[in-house]
Design a protein around this motif. Structure first.
Motif, PDB file in Angstrom:
ATOM      1  N   GLU A  22       0.796  -1.564   0.140  1.00 10.02           N
ATOM      2  CA  GLU A  22       0.062  -0.083  -0.088  1.00 10.02           C
ATOM      3  C   GLU A  22       0.987   1.284   0.031  1.00 10.02           C
ATOM      4  O   GLU A  22       0.479   2.218  -0.539  1.00 10.02           O
ATOM      5  N   GLY A  23       1.938   1.357   0.765  1.00  9.74           N
ATOM      6  CA  GLY A  23       2.895   2.469   0.871  1.00  9.74           C
ATOM      7  C   GLY A  23       3.945   2.656  -0.372  1.00  9.74           C
ATOM      8  O   GLY A  23       4.434   3.248  -0.267  1.00  9.74           O
ATOM      9  N   THR A  24       3.860   1.497  -1.251  1.00 11.05           N
ATOM     10  CA  THR A  24       4.824   1.291  -2.189  1.00 11.05           C
ATOM     11  C   THR A  24       4.617   2.159  -3.589  1.00 11.05           C
ATOM     12  O   THR A  24       3.361   2.115  -4.028  1.00 11.05           O
ATOM     13  N   SER A  25       5.347   3.113  -3.797  1.00 12.48           N
ATOM     14  CA  SER A  25       4.888   3.697  -5.167  1.00 12.48           C
ATOM     15  C   SER A  25       5.338   3.230  -6.464  1.00 12.48           C
ATOM     16  O   SER A  25       6.206   2.173  -6.319  1.00 12.48           O
ATOM     17  N   CYS A  26       4.820   3.542  -7.709  1.00 17.53           N
ATOM     18  CA  CYS A  26       5.369   2.942  -8.702  1.00 17.53           C
ATOM     19  C   CYS A  26       6.730   3.115  -9.019  1.00 17.53           C
ATOM     20  O   CYS A  26       7.241   2.272  -9.633  1.00 17.53           O
ATOM     21  N   GLU A  44       4.434  -8.471  -8.979  1.00 18.81           N
ATOM     22  CA  GLU A  44       3.299  -8.915  -9.413  1.00 18.81           C
ATOM     23  C   GLU A  44       2.469  -7.717 -10.508  1.00 18.81           C
ATOM     24  O   GLU A  44       1.718  -8.260 -11.242  1.00 18.81           O
ATOM     25  N   ASP A  45       2.603  -6.383 -10.304  1.00 17.69           N
ATOM     26  CA  ASP A  45       1.816  -5.488 -11.214  1.00 17.69           C
ATOM     27  C   ASP A  45       2.609  -5.175 -12.094  1.00 17.69           C
ATOM     28  O   ASP A  45       2.150  -4.203 -13.212  1.00 17.69           O
ATOM     29  N   ILE A  46       3.893  -5.551 -12.467  1.00 17.48           N
ATOM     30  CA  ILE A  46       4.714  -4.996 -13.713  1.00 17.48           C
ATOM     31  C   ILE A  46       4.384  -5.802 -14.961  1.00 17.48           C
ATOM     32  O   ILE A  46       4.055  -6.946 -14.955  1.00 17.48           O
ATOM     33  N   ARG A  56       2.017 -10.448 -18.607  1.00 20.86           N
ATOM     34  CA  ARG A  56       2.067 -10.851 -19.755  1.00 20.86           C
ATOM     35  C   ARG A  56       2.684 -12.443 -19.612  1.00 20.86           C
ATOM     36  O   ARG A  56       2.119 -13.312 -19.981  1.00 20.86           O
ATOM     37  N   ALA A  57       3.912 -12.567 -18.865  1.00 30.10           N
ATOM     38  CA  ALA A  57       4.429 -13.918 -18.911  1.00 30.10           C
ATOM     39  C   ALA A  57       3.543 -14.704 -18.097  1.00 30.10           C
ATOM     40  O   ALA A  57       3.419 -16.022 -18.405  1.00 30.10           O
ATOM     41  N   LEU A  58       2.883 -14.234 -17.073  1.00 28.10           N
ATOM     42  CA  LEU A  58       1.932 -15.121 -16.111  1.00 28.10           C
ATOM     43  C   LEU A  58       0.711 -15.606 -17.198  1.00 28.10           C
ATOM     44  O   LEU A  58       0.611 -16.768 -17.073  1.00 28.10           O
TER      45      LEU A  58
END
Length: 91
Positions: free
Chosen positions: A9-13, A78-80, A85-87
């Motif tokens: 939650e506190g991690t920015s892009c 996970e959100d990259i 795409r690979a998943l």
């Protein structure tokens, strides 16, 4: 993986940018494989991803007090889009 949501939650892009630069194009499929299996192979590629903290090692005790080791990708990955795409391309 549910507990990761609190961490992220506190991690920015911007925190994801170093992983985009660290992971080679041919490594996204390996990360998807680890994500699904929670295991790794003893290869230079997996060791590199462990060393770069793209793959994380977890240890916990089972019911018989034996240490159980399992692996997963760093939750920021996970959100990259390349990982997603690979998943999606996993058999």
């Amino acid at each position: 993986r549910e507990g990761y949501k609190i961490l992220l939650e506190g991690t920015s892009c911007r925190g994801r940018t170093p992983y985009n630069r660290t992971i080679a194009e041919d490594e996204w499929a390996k990360l998807a494989e680890v994500y699904c299996s929670q295991t790794i192979t003893n290869t230079d590629g997996c060791r590199k991803l462990l060393f770069n903290r793209c793959i994380l090692e977890y240890r916990e005790m089972d019911d018989q007090q034996n240490v159980v080791t399992w692996y997963d990708i760093h939750p920021v990955i996970e959100d990259i889009p390349q990982f997603r795409r690979a998943l999606a391309e996993m058999p």
